[in-house]
Design a protein around this motif. Structure first.
Motif, PDB file in Angstrom:
ATOM      1  N   UNK A  90       0.824   8.423   9.060  1.00  0.00           N
ATOM      2  CA  UNK A  90       1.151   6.807   9.110  1.00  0.00           C
ATOM      3  C   UNK A  90       0.997   5.901   7.842  1.00  0.00           C
ATOM      4  N   UNK A  91       1.795   6.555   7.093  1.00  0.00           N
ATOM      5  CA  UNK A  91       2.024   5.690   5.828  1.00  0.00           C
ATOM      6  C   UNK A  91       2.637   4.289   6.067  1.00  0.00           C
ATOM      7  N   UNK A  92       1.738   3.349   5.296  1.00  0.00           N
ATOM      8  CA  UNK A  92       2.182   1.937   5.718  1.00  0.00           C
ATOM      9  C   UNK A  92       2.353   1.158   4.217  1.00  0.00           C
ATOM     10  N   UNK A  93       1.897   1.734   3.324  1.00  0.00           N
ATOM     11  CA  UNK A  93       1.736   1.103   1.809  1.00  0.00           C
ATOM     12  C   UNK A  93       1.835   2.054   0.844  1.00  0.00           C
ATOM     13  N   UNK A  94       3.000   1.692  -0.233  1.00  0.00           N
ATOM     14  CA  UNK A  94       2.963   2.522  -1.257  1.00  0.00           C
ATOM     15  C   UNK A  94       2.619   1.867  -2.620  1.00  0.00           C
ATOM     16  N   UNK A  95       1.802   2.249  -3.355  1.00  0.00           N
ATOM     17  CA  UNK A  95       1.248   1.572  -4.584  1.00  0.00           C
ATOM     18  C   UNK A  95       2.214   2.263  -5.691  1.00  0.00           C
ATOM     19  N   UNK A 153      11.944   5.050   0.020  1.00  0.00           N
ATOM     20  CA  UNK A 153      10.796   4.411   0.894  1.00  0.00           C
ATOM     21  C   UNK A 153      10.924   2.789   1.076  1.00  0.00           C
ATOM     22  N   UNK A 154      11.725   2.246   0.019  1.00  0.00           N
ATOM     23  CA  UNK A 154      12.019   0.929   0.018  1.00  0.00           C
ATOM     24  C   UNK A 154      12.772   0.539   1.379  1.00  0.00           C
ATOM     25  N   UNK A 155      13.565   1.395   1.629  1.00  0.00           N
ATOM     26  CA  UNK A 155      14.431   1.331   3.118  1.00  0.00           C
ATOM     27  C   UNK A 155      13.646   1.696   4.151  1.00  0.00           C
ATOM     28  N   UNK A 156      12.645   1.865   4.221  1.00  0.00           N
ATOM     29  CA  UNK A 156      11.935   2.243   5.541  1.00  0.00           C
ATOM     30  C   UNK A 156      11.111   1.053   5.919  1.00  0.00           C
ATOM     31  N   UNK A 179       7.104   0.402   5.861  1.00  0.00           N
ATOM     32  CA  UNK A 179       6.572   0.725   4.560  1.00  0.00           C
ATOM     33  C   UNK A 179       6.749  -0.340   3.676  1.00  0.00           C
ATOM     34  N   UNK A 180       5.380  -0.823   3.122  1.00  0.00           N
ATOM     35  CA  UNK A 180       5.563  -1.978   2.309  1.00  0.00           C
ATOM     36  C   UNK A 180       5.412  -1.280   0.835  1.00  0.00           C
ATOM     37  N   UNK A 181       6.460  -1.592  -0.136  1.00  0.00           N
ATOM     38  CA  UNK A 181       6.208  -0.996  -1.776  1.00  0.00           C
ATOM     39  C   UNK A 181       5.363  -1.964  -2.496  1.00  0.00           C
ATOM     40  N   UNK A 210      -3.163   2.702   9.047  1.00  0.00           N
ATOM     41  CA  UNK A 210      -2.330   3.578   8.318  1.00  0.00           C
ATOM     42  C   UNK A 210      -2.743   3.987   7.159  1.00  0.00           C
ATOM     43  N   UNK A 211      -2.079   4.668   6.328  1.00  0.00           N
ATOM     44  CA  UNK A 211      -2.268   5.211   4.888  1.00  0.00           C
ATOM     45  C   UNK A 211      -1.814   4.517   3.916  1.00  0.00           C
ATOM     46  N   UNK A 212      -2.423   4.688   2.550  1.00  0.00           N
ATOM     47  CA  UNK A 212      -1.695   4.114   1.443  1.00  0.00           C
ATOM     48  C   UNK A 212      -1.380   5.443   0.585  1.00  0.00           C
TER      49      UNK A 212
END
Length: 273
Positions: A57-62, A78-81, A84-86, A161-163
């Motif tokens: 459940x990925x929602x955020x990428x740091x 992932x920027x095109x998903x 998901x927020x990068x 979700x997860x980060x």
């Protein structure tokens, strides 16, 4: 859960693991599927993205990489998903086109990336003892970008979700941010250090990936593989310096705007149901 089971096997990244299952000082463990750590995500396949988004459940990428690294390597798939927020949160003092403190004097062939800061080698000659080089760089992350470190930990507190936090190798910048998060959550210092050192289990695969990139290859090829090893004593000494200078990671965070609500939220995410 044993440490080995925390690895997440993907085709396009090799240093990916879950920060769940780590022991806390009160006898508990951190929760699975809340915070993940990784090397860079440029090569993720469609199946990898499905695993992260559906299974975790990925929602955020740091993204802790510098602006120059992102420009040279690309922002990643992932920027095109849409789900998901990068979050771009460099740990360097960005200086216009170039990165870090020596912005006007980029290393030759690196387009402004100071490789010693991106991947702080343990054996390059320096005025400080060799084993202290990465420690000084880690302290430099705290000095240069406290805003990014605080923001990264706040992203981890988001309630759904997860980060996932990553840099290039998933070792140094990612190691510092994850160590701070785990320490604040109450993970034992021994387990924090062991998680940092666990990247060494995948070191050969990490170096193979980085050597395939023109951004990092020349510098990597000039040094022996063992010089890149994330030895446990590096993180032990770094955290000891943070304890001595600032009173510990939580106290350092507090001096840069972190508050009790942030602490409760992070502990709730990493420890709560």
């Amino acid at each position: 859960m044993n440490a080995r089971s925390r690895w997440i096997d993907l085709d396009g990244a090799v240093n990916v693991r879950d920060l769940g299952g780590l022991p806390t000082t009160d006898g508990g463990t951190t929760r699975r599927g809340r915070v993940l750590r990784s090397d860079n995500l440029q090569d993720l396949t469609v199946a990898d993205i499905r695993t992260l988004v559906d299974d975790y459940e990925l929602r955020d990428v740091i993204d802790l990489r510098s602006e120059a690294e992102v420009r040279l390597e690309g922002p990643g798939p992932l920027t095109r998903t849409p789900s998901v927020t990068v979050h771009g949160l460099s740990l360097f003092a960005e200086g216009g086109r170039y990165t870090d403190v020596a912005a006007d004097q980029p290393a030759e062939g690196t387009d402004g990336i100071d490789i010693d800061k991106v991947l702080p080698w343990q054996t390059r000659p320096d005025n400080a003892p060799a084993q202290d080089r990465p420690i000084s760089h880690y302290l430099g992350y705290l000095e240069d970008r406290p805003d990014s470190i605080v923001a990264a930990l706040r992203v981890m507190t988001r309630p759904t979700g997860s980060a996932l936090v990553h840099c290039a190798a998933g070792k140094d910048r990612t190691g510092v941010v994850c160590a701070f998060a785990l320490d604040v959550a109450g993970v034992t210092r021994e387990a924090v250090v062991a998680d940092y050192a666990q990247t060494g289990d995948r070191l050969d695969a990490i170096l193979t990936r980085l050597r395939a990139s023109g951004t990092y290859a020349d510098d990597l090829d000039s040094r022996p593989a063992d010089s890149h090893m994330p030895h446990a004593y590096i993180m032990e000494k770094f955290l000891a310096r943070v304890d001595e200078r600032f009173g510990g990671p939580l106290e350092w965070l507090t001096s840069h705007g972190w508050d009790d609500e942030d602490t409760a939220a992070l502990r709730g995410r990493l420890l709560g149901g």
